[in-house]
Design an enzyme around this catalytic site. Structure first.
Site, PDB file in Angstrom:
ATOM      1  N   SER A 153       0.817  -1.211   0.000  1.00 53.05           N
ATOM      2  CA  SER A 153       0.000   0.000   0.000  1.00 53.05           C
ATOM      3  C   SER A 153       0.857   1.270   0.000  1.00 53.05           C
ATOM      4  O   SER A 153       1.618   1.500  -0.930  1.00 53.05           O
ATOM      5  CB  SER A 153      -0.952  -0.040   1.189  1.00 53.05           C
ATOM      6  OG  SER A 153      -2.126   0.662   0.888  1.00 53.05           O
ATOM      7  N   LYS A 205     -22.365  17.573   8.248  1.00 60.42           N
ATOM      8  CA  LYS A 205     -21.212  17.671   9.144  1.00 60.42           C
ATOM      9  C   LYS A 205     -20.968  16.376   9.910  1.00 60.42           C
ATOM     10  O   LYS A 205     -19.816  16.016  10.191  1.00 60.42           O
ATOM     11  CB  LYS A 205     -21.429  18.833  10.124  1.00 60.42           C
ATOM     12  CG  LYS A 205     -20.255  19.082  11.058  1.00 60.42           C
ATOM     13  CD  LYS A 205     -19.010  19.491  10.291  1.00 60.42           C
ATOM     14  CE  LYS A 205     -17.859  19.803  11.220  1.00 60.42           C
ATOM     15  NZ  LYS A 205     -16.630  20.109  10.469  1.00 60.42           N
TER      16      LYS A 205
END
Length: 326
Positions: A153, A205
């Site tokens: 990765s 949010k």
């Protein structure tokens, strides 16, 4: 006659009292000895720690490292463990190490010795960009990534910026993907009779709140964020590896899978099989290896690990883990 029987009984009671007192005194003495031994042990441990610290900070230690750098050598930079801010393998530490290695006039070549599962895409991207910049600024110094047990990765993201990548036949290489993990506690809270109250300014949010039901449009939005990060990762690997990467016929290359070093060689993820000493001796031509990795004190390592552990536990408790190249 009663007096004759009382005297032996009194003697026995007195004898038992003395024995109890003797045992109490002996126990106290043993406890003092034990405390003294532990005190000596900890004092000795502290002395050894201070002695090692003084040796590492002494001019003689620096002279030894300077002597090694006095001849042409292979510069080594370690990338070990999680790639994240405040970790040993942070972008700041790696970049600082790389700059020092490139700026030394005796450096013949640089080896990135990698043993990492990846980590932050931001930190990995910083290092990737800096390697490419340093290669452009120092065209006579090549960079070789050497993957030990694991180069996955974000760690492979960094490795793809090198001139060549080496690995062991059993190394684990790849995992070109992005992940973000979380939990959902909505049903559990309903069964417990717990009501979640969130007050926000901004419609979305709290869209990552694990205690609220998922919304389709927010899930799609978050997936697009991950897809964008994944595409950035893919483009960087393609830019670094170029035609060596066997993209045609291998759609699984960017799926997040990992391969052994032997398989990675066939896919063009690595160039050759070999370790650090082989690259220094046979490829760079400077068998003397000098470690430029930024070293942290044991106290700093403990503090950071403790802080990171607390933060990670809090994140898991809250049920969210941000995007990660792991």
């Amino acid at each position: 006659m009663s007096d004759e029987w009382k005297e032996p009984a009194a003697d026995k009671t007195e004898e038992k009292s003395w024995k109890l007192l003797e045992k109490a005194v002996l126990a106290g003495v043993q406890e003092q000895r034990r405390a003294r031994r532990w005190g000596i042990f900890f004092k000795l441990l502290t002395f050894i720690y201070l002695f090692v610290a003084l040796v590492m900070l002494s001019p003689a230690f620096d002279l030894q490292k300077s002597a090694a750098r006095g001849q042409e050598h292979t510069a080594l930079v370690e990338i070990r463990g999680m790639i994240a801010d405040e970790e040993a393998a942070s972008a700041d530490n790696i970049v600082t190490s790389l700059r020092a290695a490139f700026e030394d006039p005796k450096t013949r070549g640089v080896v990135l010795r990698i043993n990492s599962p990846g980590g932050s895409p931001v930190q990995s991207g910083y290092v990737y960009d800096e390697i490419r910049r340093l290669r452009e600024a120092h065209k006579d110094i090549k960079v070789y990534a050497v993957i030990a047990d694991l180069g996955a990765s974000g760690a492979y993201y960094i490795a793809s910026a090198a001139d060549e990548i080496y690995a062991d036949k059993a190394s684990l290489v790849g995992s070109i993907g992005v992940t973000a993990a979380s939990f959902g506690f909505v049903d559990a809270m309903g069964k417990l009779g717990v009501e979640r109250r969130v007050y926000t300014s901004g419609e979305h949010k709290a869209f990552l709140d694990p205690f609220q039901p998922q919304k389709q449009e927010e899930t799609e939005f978050w997936q697009n964020v991950l897809n964008t990060t994944h595409q950035q990762f893919i483009e960087s690997v393609k830019k670094g590896r170029g035609d060596r990467l066997k993209v045609d016929g291998h759609p699984e290359l960017f799926s997040g899978l990992v391969w052994s070093g032997e398989q990675a060689l066939q896919l063009g993820l690595v160039d050759k099989l070999g370790n650090t000493s082989f690259v220094a001796r046979e490829v760079i031509g400077a068998k003397e290896i000098v470690d430029y990795t930024v070293q942290e004190s044991p106290f700093d390592r403990f503090s950071k690990k403790f802080g990171a552990s607390v933060a990670e536990r809090l994140a898991l408790w809250m049920g969210f883990q941000g995007p990660s190249l792991r």
